[in-house]
Design a protein around this motif. Sequence first.
Motif: not given
Length: 260
Positions: A65-87
């Motif tokens: 979505g970021f590459i297509a200009g439809k998603r914000k950098a902050t949205e990409v950041a949040h999606s990356v966080w989900k793959n780093v942090v755990s409960k």
Amino acid sequence: MALPALRASPAALVPPLLRRYPRRLPLLGKPFGGNRPPPAGCGIPAASATTVASPLTGAEEALMGFIAGKRKATEVAHSVWKNVVSKGDSVIDATCGNGHDTLALLRMVADDSGRGFVYGMDIQSSALESTSSLLDESVNPNQRKLVELFCLCHSKMEDVIPQGVSIRLVAFNLGYLPGGDKGIITASNTTLLALQAASRILVSGGLISIVAYVGHPGGREEYDTVQAFASGLPVDLWATCKLEMLNRPAAPVLILLFKK
């Protein structure tokens, strides 16, 4: 030395195995080879081959979505966080702003045991008031207890994090407070100190995430400082990269620093 930026074609950003075997990897959440079970001896249990979802699915969607200009950098950041942090992890929101990052982090780490924790900080009391109000409206009282807010500069984060606490992620959303006084901004000198502090308290396998805004006065200088810091980290201990829109020079830049 500049950070490596993602400038490849969208197809090149998809992991090679996913391009070559799009229906044969159970991580995609699809049946192995259609509706047939995996062949004997492949090492994939038949019962789980159709139920395991890829941990990168959300990140891939946000990235495209970021590459297509439809998603914000902050949205990409949040999606990356989900793959780093755990409960149960402890994380830091180094720039609370209006609290959206704080809330997102809380939802990622909060668990029934009460072990997950978010340390939030901002130099503006109005930002902390907005963050606190958002949390009160969005989560239950038990989850709300898992956030502690500090009115101080993020360069002082080591002063408030209890000794022995393992920090999995430190998030920075630089610039000024949206809806606030645009004359009050994060500054190069204190941001550099904050990055240095974050690098010291971050555990192995953790992430420093920075969204840098270059379109306001002082923003480009701060971005250059962040990039210089990231570029100078030793390659045997850190992997660093950035996401930027090349034909939108004033667009926010996402910089990710992963501690090996």
